[in-house]
Write an enzyme that holds these catalytic residues in place. Structure first.
Site, short mmCIF file in Angstrom:
data_model
loop_
_atom_site.label_atom_id
_atom_site.label_comp_id
_atom_site.label_asym_id
_atom_site.label_seq_id
_atom_site.Cartn_x
_atom_site.Cartn_y
_atom_site.Cartn_z
N LEU A 83 0.86 -1.18 0.00
CA LEU A 83 0.00 0.00 0.00
C LEU A 83 0.89 1.23 0.00
CD1 LEU A 83 -2.88 -0.75 2.56
CD2 LEU A 83 -3.14 -0.30 0.12
N ASP A 84 0.43 2.30 -0.63
CA ASP A 84 1.18 3.56 -0.63
C ASP A 84 1.38 4.05 0.80
OD1 ASP A 84 1.15 3.51 -3.40
OD2 ASP A 84 -0.65 4.76 -3.54
N LEU A 85 2.39 4.90 0.97
CA LEU A 85 2.72 5.44 2.29
C LEU A 85 1.52 6.10 2.96
CD1 LEU A 85 5.30 5.86 4.14
CD2 LEU A 85 5.37 8.17 3.19
N ARG A 87 -4.65 5.48 -7.81
CA ARG A 87 -4.21 6.84 -8.14
C ARG A 87 -4.41 7.11 -9.64
NH1 ARG A 87 1.64 7.15 -6.71
NH2 ARG A 87 1.58 4.87 -6.52
#
Length: 292
Positions: free
Chosen positions: A39-41, A177
């Protein structure tokens, strides 16, 4: 002897998936730990943590579909497509009706298309991650990947703050995104992701996810339960020695191409793939080896 299985974790904001997995490793003193998708930050939500022998089934769980809730900010674009990046474009806000949004959202239902991942991503091109090209300000060709958006639902439209809140169910490999950017393009505007929460990975739900501070061995899901939860075929086989030795086996009346083999105690021993007719050959063995 350590157990093997999975933990369903709830990743908090502002730590990487790698950091989260390391915390599990240190907290429970586990030798082998992996995961089924980063998962993204800035993202939160479900991360599947694989422990010991469960790391050997990562490919099967990694291929699972996902679900997310995402909040998109309109009229502003960042280079990373999320709040972590730098603003590279702004637009004077204009009126977008609820009907317009619903019309665009309706396109992304059972919709397969070629999606371009963000430049700030971990996809490798010529042995180098895309974000490394971005940080070095180097040109790189980004190739599209076919993804499927199974369902997109509008949860809220905050016209005052120019924010759209969506629920998305999608195939493995989908970048939310990038999806946000594509939706904004269809609305003739720009935007970026301000919040992202993974609510489902395969059949593992956010409601079953554990915060790292509360994690203990009691939260471990066995390999047997993990594959059953995700609707894989599990077959109890009588000759365990043949399975442990990786021999071909005969399974009658099995339509599935891939099966997990267990013993009578529900220990998953191996993954077998259909070879011909009712003969199966081992694809992944050693799933019940002891870890000390």
């Amino acid at each position: 002897m350590q157990k093997s299985g999975i933990f369903i974790l709830n990743k908090p904001k502002n730590i990487s998936t790698y950091q989260l997995i390391n915390q599990v490793k240190k907290k429970l003193n586990i030798k082998k730990v992996g995961h089924c998708g980063t998962l993204d930050l800035l993202a939160t939500g479900v991360v599947i943590c694989l422990v010991n022998n469960a790391t050997k089934i990562s490919d099967y769980l990694l291929n699972a579909n996902k679900a997310y809730q995402v909040k998109i900010k309109l009229f502003t674009l960042t280079d990373s497509y999320d709040g972590e990046g730098n603003i590279i474009q702004t637009q004077i806000p204009f009126d977008i009706s609820l009907d317009q949004i619903n019309k665009v959202i309706s396109k992304y239902n059972n919709y397969s298309y070629e999606q371009y991942p963000p430049i700030y991503s971990s996809i490798k091109v010529n042995g180098k991650k895309l974000y490394q090209y971005a940080l070095a300000n180097q040109d790189v060709e980004i190739k599209s990947r076919k993804v499927t958006i199974f369902k997109t639902k509008l949860l809220n439209y905050d016209q005052k703050n120019y924010e759209i809140f969506l629920d998305v169910k999608c195939s493995k490999g989908t970048y939310i995104r990038s999806l946000a950017i594509d939706i904004c393009k269809d609305l003739n505007t720009i935007g970026y992701v301000v919040e992202l929460n993974r609510t489902l990975s395969g059949n593992f739900d956010i409601n079953s996810a554990i915060d790292i501070k509360d994690l203990s061995w009691k939260h471990l899901t066995s390999i047997y339960d993990a594959v059953k939860i995700n609707d894989f075929k599990v077959v109890k086989y009588h000759n365990i020695l043949d399975v442990k030795q990786g021999k071909k086996i005969v399974l009658n009346n099995i339509k599935d191409q891939l099966v997990f083999i267990s013993d009578e105690q529900n220990n998953i021993l191996a993954v077998y793939q259909k070879y011909e007719n009712n003969i199966f050959k081992v694809k992944r063995g050693g799933l019940n080896n002891d870890i000390y």
